[in-house]
Write an enzyme that holds these catalytic residues in place. Structure first.
Site, PDB file in Angstrom:
ATOM      1  CE  LYS A 115     -17.094   4.209 -18.343  1.00  0.00           C
ATOM      2  NZ  LYS A 115     -15.705   5.069 -17.651  1.00  0.00           N
ATOM      3  N   GLY A 154     -17.112  22.616 -16.348  1.00  0.00           N
ATOM      4  CA  GLY A 154     -17.469  21.254 -15.408  1.00  0.00           C
ATOM      5  C   GLY A 154     -17.094  21.355 -14.169  1.00  0.00           C
ATOM      6  N   GLY A 198     -16.693  19.121 -11.550  1.00  0.00           N
ATOM      7  CA  GLY A 198     -16.702  18.220 -10.418  1.00  0.00           C
ATOM      8  C   GLY A 198     -15.999  17.892 -10.170  1.00  0.00           C
ATOM      9  CB  VAL A 222     -12.543  15.342 -13.890  1.00  0.00           C
ATOM     10  CG1 VAL A 222     -11.344  15.097 -14.003  1.00  0.00           C
ATOM     11  CG2 VAL A 222     -12.767  14.478 -13.016  1.00  0.00           C
TER      12      VAL A 222
HETATM   13  P1  NAD Z   1     -18.720  14.973 -12.084  1.00  0.00           P
HETATM   14  O1  NAD Z   1     -19.952  14.328 -12.002  1.00  0.00           O
HETATM   15  O2  NAD Z   1     -18.311  15.137 -10.023  1.00  0.00           O
HETATM   16  O3  NAD Z   1     -18.836  15.861 -12.750  1.00  0.00           O
HETATM   17  C1  NAD Z   1     -19.147  16.493 -14.475  1.00  0.00           C
HETATM   18  C2  NAD Z   1     -19.687  17.968 -13.758  1.00  0.00           C
HETATM   19  O4  NAD Z   1     -19.736  18.277 -14.850  1.00  0.00           O
HETATM   20  C3  NAD Z   1     -20.460  18.059 -13.022  1.00  0.00           C
HETATM   21  O5  NAD Z   1     -20.853  19.368 -11.788  1.00  0.00           O
HETATM   22  C4  NAD Z   1     -22.100  18.054 -13.721  1.00  0.00           C
HETATM   23  O6  NAD Z   1     -22.649  19.199 -13.201  1.00  0.00           O
HETATM   24  C5  NAD Z   1     -21.158  19.668 -14.862  1.00  0.00           C
HETATM   25  N1  NAD Z   1     -21.741  19.485 -16.152  1.00  0.00           N
HETATM   26  C6  NAD Z   1     -22.308  18.612 -16.769  1.00  0.00           C
HETATM   27  N2  NAD Z   1     -23.277  19.047 -17.822  1.00  0.00           N
HETATM   28  C7  NAD Z   1     -22.377  20.233 -18.074  1.00  0.00           C
HETATM   29  C8  NAD Z   1     -22.640  21.213 -19.161  1.00  0.00           C
HETATM   30  N3  NAD Z   1     -23.348  21.103 -20.182  1.00  0.00           N
HETATM   31  N4  NAD Z   1     -21.769  23.060 -18.975  1.00  0.00           N
HETATM   32  C9  NAD Z   1     -20.870  22.122 -17.554  1.00  0.00           C
HETATM   33  N5  NAD Z   1     -20.820  21.487 -16.645  1.00  0.00           N
HETATM   34  C10 NAD Z   1     -21.917  20.737 -16.742  1.00  0.00           C
HETATM   35  O7  NAD Z   1     -17.779  13.908 -13.455  1.00  0.00           O
HETATM   36  P2  NAD Z   1     -15.890  13.992 -12.703  1.00  0.00           P
HETATM   37  O8  NAD Z   1     -15.921  12.714 -12.611  1.00  0.00           O
HETATM   38  O9  NAD Z   1     -15.602  14.483 -12.490  1.00  0.00           O
HETATM   39  O10 NAD Z   1     -15.680  13.352 -14.583  1.00  0.00           O
HETATM   40  C11 NAD Z   1     -15.871  14.873 -15.627  1.00  0.00           C
HETATM   41  C12 NAD Z   1     -15.708  13.554 -16.750  1.00  0.00           C
HETATM   42  O11 NAD Z   1     -14.447  13.520 -16.835  1.00  0.00           O
HETATM   43  C13 NAD Z   1     -16.806  13.059 -17.308  1.00  0.00           C
HETATM   44  O12 NAD Z   1     -16.798  12.987 -19.074  1.00  0.00           O
HETATM   45  C14 NAD Z   1     -16.203  11.247 -16.667  1.00  0.00           C
HETATM   46  O13 NAD Z   1     -15.923  10.546 -17.965  1.00  0.00           O
HETATM   47  C15 NAD Z   1     -14.720  12.048 -16.943  1.00  0.00           C
HETATM   48  N6  NAD Z   1     -13.406  11.704 -16.757  1.00  0.00           N
HETATM   49  C16 NAD Z   1     -13.858  10.712 -15.715  1.00  0.00           C
HETATM   50  C17 NAD Z   1     -12.448  10.744 -14.635  1.00  0.00           C
HETATM   51  C18 NAD Z   1     -13.013  10.378 -13.180  1.00  0.00           C
HETATM   52  O14 NAD Z   1     -11.837  10.084 -12.888  1.00  0.00           O
HETATM   53  N7  NAD Z   1     -14.142  10.391 -12.158  1.00  0.00           N
HETATM   54  C19 NAD Z   1     -11.983   9.647 -15.339  1.00  0.00           C
HETATM   55  C20 NAD Z   1     -11.519  10.080 -16.938  1.00  0.00           C
HETATM   56  C21 NAD Z   1     -12.210  10.608 -16.807  1.00  0.00           C
END
Ligand code: NAD
Length: 354
Positions: free
Chosen positions: A81, A183, A185, A187
């Site tokens: 990472k 969250g 976003g 995912v």
């Molecule tokens: P993203 O940035 O698109 O979405 C994250 C969302 O969480 C954002 O909308 C943000 O505003 C919100 N957020 C942040 N802090 C918050 C809080 N305290 N309360 C409520 N909402 C909050 O990121 P993503 O790609 O959707 O990833 C989300 C999680 O999943 C992360 O932990 C990431 O490491 C994990 N993840 C992502 C992937 C991927 O393919 N994108 C794969 C495995 C794991």
């Protein structure tokens, strides 16, 4: 001063590299936990950390998580990472990405990068101009695997939540099952859309309230303030924001039967897994349920190296194996009395020869 490699989070990483490029202002950490099963694969996080030590801890924990995730997903990849330490304004420049790409390239393929929080497909395309050790690149056409891993991660979590509901609640359908999503976003938003189509009752929360409200309106969900979502009385709490939310305080707030979501490193400390189990809450180990994205980017990477297009059906087929893996963990947990995270950690450690 204690040597930091004796701390638990260090966990015998094979390599931890600090990358500094004064010209572009880049400061990054590349952590390679294990290359036992193949090159270390895992995304790059672009984040503003209050303390540099927080960035190091994040890189180490995420990198170990990738070793476990790739092993449990049956991928021929190890765990790595990268984190780029952003300033408070999250300034990201092409020069910084170029310097980062050169650092990845210098590792000669030991580390393969992709998107994570704060890094877009366009950023990865820029990195790919200077190194081949990158995946999650834009693809042409709906039948081609690859690109943004978020939708594939969401698909795996959707399957995993359905498996958890079947295991814990004995229900074959999501109709009326109440899921609170933290969250929304890439995912969490994807998970919400898939669950809405199957009739789940949804409560959404995000610190970006406008975006969250818009999604709720689109799919017919309720919303709550982001600091209230963990206390919502529901069947499933699905964490899809940042990690370490399952700590003493977080656990005390939960009013659910299942925790199943995509955020990495949800358990703040190892003891929080058994504590969840003691409360009768079924936990889907994060690195098992959220493997959909790495399955997609890895198959994309391996196919590109062979010069062949990657079939999206193969990606979907592998993602559909996630519920079976979870069920195996839960059954072993029921039999052994160990919590699901302990069972999964042991399985992963055996696979990576630790
Ligand atoms: P993203 O940035 O698109 O979405 C994250 C969302 O969480 C954002 O909308 C943000 O505003 C919100 N957020 C942040 N802090 C918050 C809080 N305290 N309360 C409520 N909402 C909050 O990121 P993503 O790609 O959707 O990833 C989300 C999680 O999943 C992360 O932990 C990431 O490491 C994990 N993840 C992502 C992937 C991927 O393919 N994108 C794969 C495995 C794991």
């Amino acid at each position: 001063m204690t040597a930091f490699w004796t701390e638990a989070d260090y966990d015998d990483h094979e390599l931890v590299q600090l990358v500094r490029d004064a010209k572009s202002g880049l400061t990054a950490i590349i952590a390679l936990h294990s290359t036992h099963l193949g090159p270390g694969a895992g995304g790059t996080r672009f984040w503003h950390y209050a303390e540099p030590g927080d960035a190091m801890r994040d890189a180490l924990r995420l990198s170990r998580g990738m070793s476990y995730k790739n092993a449990m997903a049956g991928l021929p990849m190890g765990g790595g990472k990268a984190v780029i330490l952003a300033d408070a304004d999250k300034t990201k420049t092409p020069e910084m990405l170029a310097a980062f790409a050169d650092a990845v390239d210098a590792l000669g393929g030991q580390y393969v990068t992709a998107e994570d929080v704060g890094i877009s497909e366009a950023d990865m395309a820029a990195v790919a101009e200077r190194t081949q050790y990158v995946s999650g690149l834009p693809v042409d056409g709906e039948d081609a695997a690859g690109g943004d891993p978020g939708p594939f991660t969401a698909l795996g979590i959707f399957h995993g939540i359905k498996a958890a509901v079947k295991h814990k609640l004995g229900k074959d359908s999501m109709e009326g099952v109440h899921v609170a999503i933290q969250g929304t976003g890439s995912v969490g938003g994807g998970v919400a859309r898939l669950l809405a189509k199957e009739g789940a009752k949804l409560t959404l929360a995000d610190i970006h309230e406008d975006r969250c409200e818009a999604l709720a309106k689109e799919i017919g969900a309720d919303t709550v303030a982001s600091d209230a979502v963990m206390s919502v009385a529901c069947d499933v709490f699905s964490p899809n924001a940042l990690g370490a939310i399952l700590d003493d305080e977080g656990l005390a707030r939960l009013d659910c039967k299942i925790v199943a979501g995509g955020a990495n490193n949800q358990l703040k400390r190892p003891e929080h897994g058994p504590m969840l189990a003691k409360r009768g809450i079924l936990y889907a180990p994060d690195y098992v349920i959220n493997a959909g994205g790495i399955i997609s980017v890895t198959l994309e990477y391996l196919c590109r190296n062979k010069g062949a297009p990657c079939d999206i059906n193969e990606v979907r087929k592998r993602i559909a194996l996630i519920p079976g893996r979870l069920e195996q963990i839960w059954q072993e947990s029921d039999t052994s009395g160990n919590s699901p995270d302990q069972v999964a950690d042991k399985m992963a450690q055996e696979l990576i020869g630790r």
